[in-house]
Design a protein around this motif. Structure first.
Motif, short mmCIF file in Angstrom:
data_model
loop_
_atom_site.label_atom_id
_atom_site.label_comp_id
_atom_site.label_asym_id
_atom_site.label_seq_id
_atom_site.Cartn_x
_atom_site.Cartn_y
_atom_site.Cartn_z
N ALA A 52 -1.73 3.19 12.72
CA ALA A 52 -1.52 1.45 11.51
C ALA A 52 -1.83 1.41 9.91
CB ALA A 52 -2.37 0.27 12.08
N ARG A 53 -0.62 1.35 9.39
CA ARG A 53 -1.44 1.74 7.93
C ARG A 53 -1.32 0.08 6.92
NH1 ARG A 53 3.73 6.57 7.00
NH2 ARG A 53 2.96 8.04 9.18
N VAL A 54 -2.32 0.18 6.52
CA VAL A 54 -3.02 -0.87 5.67
C VAL A 54 -2.37 -0.82 4.35
CG1 VAL A 54 -4.41 -2.64 4.55
CG2 VAL A 54 -4.77 -1.29 6.83
N ALA A 55 -1.14 -2.06 4.27
CA ALA A 55 -0.23 -2.24 2.75
C ALA A 55 -0.28 -3.66 2.13
CB ALA A 55 0.43 -1.36 3.04
N SER A 56 -0.19 -3.49 0.66
CA SER A 56 -0.58 -4.88 0.20
C SER A 56 0.62 -4.98 -0.73
CB SER A 56 -1.52 -5.37 -0.62
OG SER A 56 -1.12 -6.36 -0.88
N GLU A 58 0.67 -6.77 -3.53
CA GLU A 58 0.54 -6.46 -4.50
C GLU A 58 -0.31 -4.93 -4.74
OE1 GLU A 58 -1.35 -8.36 -2.25
OE2 GLU A 58 -0.15 -10.53 -3.43
N ASP A 59 0.20 -3.60 -4.22
CA ASP A 59 -0.70 -2.72 -4.19
C ASP A 59 1.20 -1.63 -4.24
OD1 ASP A 59 -1.65 0.02 -4.33
OD2 ASP A 59 -3.55 -0.42 -3.48
N PRO A 60 1.51 -1.22 -4.43
CA PRO A 60 2.91 -0.48 -4.94
C PRO A 60 2.20 1.02 -4.43
CG PRO A 60 2.64 -1.31 -6.34
CD PRO A 60 1.57 -1.78 -6.51
N ALA A 61 1.02 1.68 -4.62
CA ALA A 61 0.71 2.82 -3.95
C ALA A 61 0.57 2.32 -2.17
CB ALA A 61 -0.38 3.41 -4.87
N SER A 62 0.04 1.37 -2.08
CA SER A 62 -0.56 1.26 -0.27
C SER A 62 1.07 1.36 0.24
CB SER A 62 -0.89 0.28 -0.38
OG SER A 62 -0.16 -1.57 -0.66
N GLU A 64 4.20 2.69 -0.61
CA GLU A 64 4.27 3.93 -0.47
C GLU A 64 3.83 4.91 0.40
OE1 GLU A 64 3.96 6.14 -4.41
OE2 GLU A 64 5.50 4.32 -5.31
N ARG A 65 2.99 4.42 0.95
CA ARG A 65 1.80 5.35 1.61
C ARG A 65 2.29 5.08 3.38
NH1 ARG A 65 -2.58 5.05 -2.28
NH2 ARG A 65 -3.36 2.60 -0.21
N ALA A 66 2.45 3.50 3.05
CA ALA A 66 2.53 2.96 4.63
C ALA A 66 3.77 3.61 4.93
CB ALA A 66 2.82 1.09 4.58
N LEU A 67 5.29 3.67 3.79
CA LEU A 67 6.65 4.25 4.41
C LEU A 67 6.97 5.80 4.32
CD1 LEU A 67 6.97 1.02 3.62
CD2 LEU A 67 8.54 1.40 1.77
N ALA A 68 5.76 6.63 3.95
CA ALA A 68 6.18 7.83 3.75
C ALA A 68 6.53 8.07 5.07
CB ALA A 68 4.45 8.25 3.18
N GLY A 69 6.87 9.40 4.94
CA GLY A 69 7.29 10.29 6.83
C GLY A 69 8.21 8.85 7.54
N THR A 70 9.34 7.71 6.87
CA THR A 70 9.65 7.03 8.36
C THR A 70 11.34 6.92 7.57
OG1 THR A 70 8.79 4.57 6.23
CG2 THR A 70 7.16 5.20 8.02
N ALA A 71 12.05 6.32 8.96
CA ALA A 71 13.42 6.83 8.39
C ALA A 71 14.03 5.54 8.20
CB ALA A 71 13.47 6.57 10.16
N GLU A 89 11.51 -2.64 -2.93
CA GLU A 89 11.26 -1.38 -4.22
C GLU A 89 10.49 -0.23 -3.56
OE1 GLU A 89 11.94 -1.16 -7.77
OE2 GLU A 89 12.89 -3.20 -7.81
N ALA A 90 9.90 -0.62 -3.03
CA ALA A 90 9.33 0.54 -2.15
C ALA A 90 10.24 1.82 -1.36
CB ALA A 90 7.88 0.35 -1.28
N ALA A 91 10.85 0.88 -0.35
CA ALA A 91 12.41 1.53 0.09
C ALA A 91 13.29 2.02 -1.08
CB ALA A 91 12.66 0.11 0.81
N LEU A 92 13.38 1.97 -1.72
CA LEU A 92 14.11 2.48 -2.67
C LEU A 92 13.50 3.45 -3.90
CD1 LEU A 92 15.06 -0.81 -4.94
CD2 LEU A 92 16.79 0.78 -3.46
N ARG A 93 11.40 3.36 -3.45
CA ARG A 93 11.22 4.84 -3.65
C ARG A 93 11.86 5.83 -2.99
NH1 ARG A 93 8.29 0.33 -6.38
NH2 ARG A 93 6.45 1.36 -4.94
#
Length: 348
Positions: A52-56, A58-62, A64-71, A89-93
């Motif tokens: 599990a990866r907690v993300a919000s 309101e927190d773009p960095a969270s 980015e961590r949630a999507l790290a390494g995903t397809a 936005e996170a997916a585009l980054r």
């Protein structure tokens, strides 16, 4: 199949998100549950042996961590008016495809309006409304359209045996009404109209054995956003059986309850898409069980096709534009029974 690819599921612990997680796992993907509720995420992750990866939002960095390494990422978290922008936005980054199951008209319109050019220029894939509302109706209308390049009108009618809304459905509906203000939306003459009159009560002749049923006309759903994005049809109208409208309009209608081991409710549906042009009519239908549960194979099938390059568009595109509609609908068996009806001429 998934071959162990990681796929982020934002809002994984919601009613629809849980179906999506199970479907992805069954197809060989490794879901990465994400969202703001740490306890709900932990319970879901422990049940399936996932990280599990907690993300919000309101927190773009969270994110980015949630999507790290995903397809890819699948957004199942409503209200989508709040979540689509930050997760896209996170997916585009991250440089990964984005899909969502949003049924909120305004959120879907925002996605097409705000990200069409950026996603196309970046060579990114964004598929909004890849769900029962928005995706399925769009695929059916596209299949019915066939080799026609233009049509006069499209009608998509829903026969639901009942409609027990989830908490997410109620919240998303409230957000849509707040954004829309008084009245309702209709797509006519190639443009959106804001109407303050009551939606018309009428009847729709569904294919047998459902037959003729009372419906609420101009009960505008996400298909009215997705269909005109790529099909040259100036009038697109959706209809809902009157009993289902009464269910969702009643504040005390309970949420859906499981009727089988998969967690599906006993609700059944028939979606009837009719396209008319120059005195001729083409029709496609789909039938199945549980509008929330069937969203999982819809979005998972879309994900597989995106990741294996079986797409027809780049940028923001609805299901019928992105995929081969008849082939996609046939691939949904046994979850969906798809039927493409012969063309007929209309009598004067």
């Amino acid at each position: 199949m998934g071959s162990g690819q990681l796929v982020a599921v934002f809002g994984a612990y919601g009613h629809t998100g849980r179906f999506v997680v199970a479907e992805l796992a069954a197809r060989g993907f490794v879901p990465v549950p994400s969202g703001r509720n740490a306890r709900a995420l932990r319970e879901l992750a422990d049940k399936h042996g996932l990280e599990a990866r907690v993300a919000s939002v309101e927190d773009p960095a969270s994110l980015e961590r949630a999507l790290a390494g995903t397809a890819a990422v699948i957004n199942c978290a409503g209200p989508f008016a709040s979540t689509t922008g930050p997760v896209i936005e996170a997916a585009l980054r991250a440089g990964i495809p984005y899909l969502d199951v949003a049924a909120e008209l305004e959120a879907n319109l925002d996605t097409f309006a705000h990200y069409r050019d950026r996603a196309r220029d970046a060579g990114a894939v964004i598929v909004p409304a890849m769900a029962f509302f928005g995706g399925l109706g769009d695929l059916l209308a596209t299949a019915a359209m066939g080799d026609w390049t233009v049509a006069d009108e499209a009608h998509i009618a829903y026969a639901l045996s009942s409609w027990h809304p989830t908490a997410g459905t109620r919240l998303s509906g409230a957000v849509s009404r707040e954004r829309r203000g008084a009245g309702r939306l209709r797509y006519s003459g190639g443009q959106w109209e804001h109407r303050t009159d009551d939606a018309p009560a009428m009847e729709w002749s569904f294919p047998d054995p459902t037959g003729r049923r009372p419906v609420i006309g101009e009960f505008t759903m996400a298909d009215v956003v997705t269909v005109p994005q790529h099909l040259s049809i100036p009038d697109v109208t959706t209809y809902m059986t009157a009993e289902a409208v009464r269910d969702i309009a009643t504040p005390h209608t309970p949420a859906p309850t499981a009727a089988d081991e998969s967690g599906r409710s006993d609700q059944t549906f028939l979606v009837d898409a009719v396209v008319r042009s120059d005195g001729a009519e083409r029709r496609a239908t789909a039938a199945g069980q549980d509008i929330y549960a069937v969203t999982a194979p819809l979005v998972a099938e879309a994900l597989e096709r995106v990741l294996t390059g079986r797409t027809k568009a780049v940028g923001v595109a609805s299901a019928g534009e992105m995929f081969d509609a008849p082939d996609f609908l046939h691939a949904l068996a046994p979850h969906v029974a798809f039927d493409l009806h012969p063309q007929k001429q209309l009598t004067a």
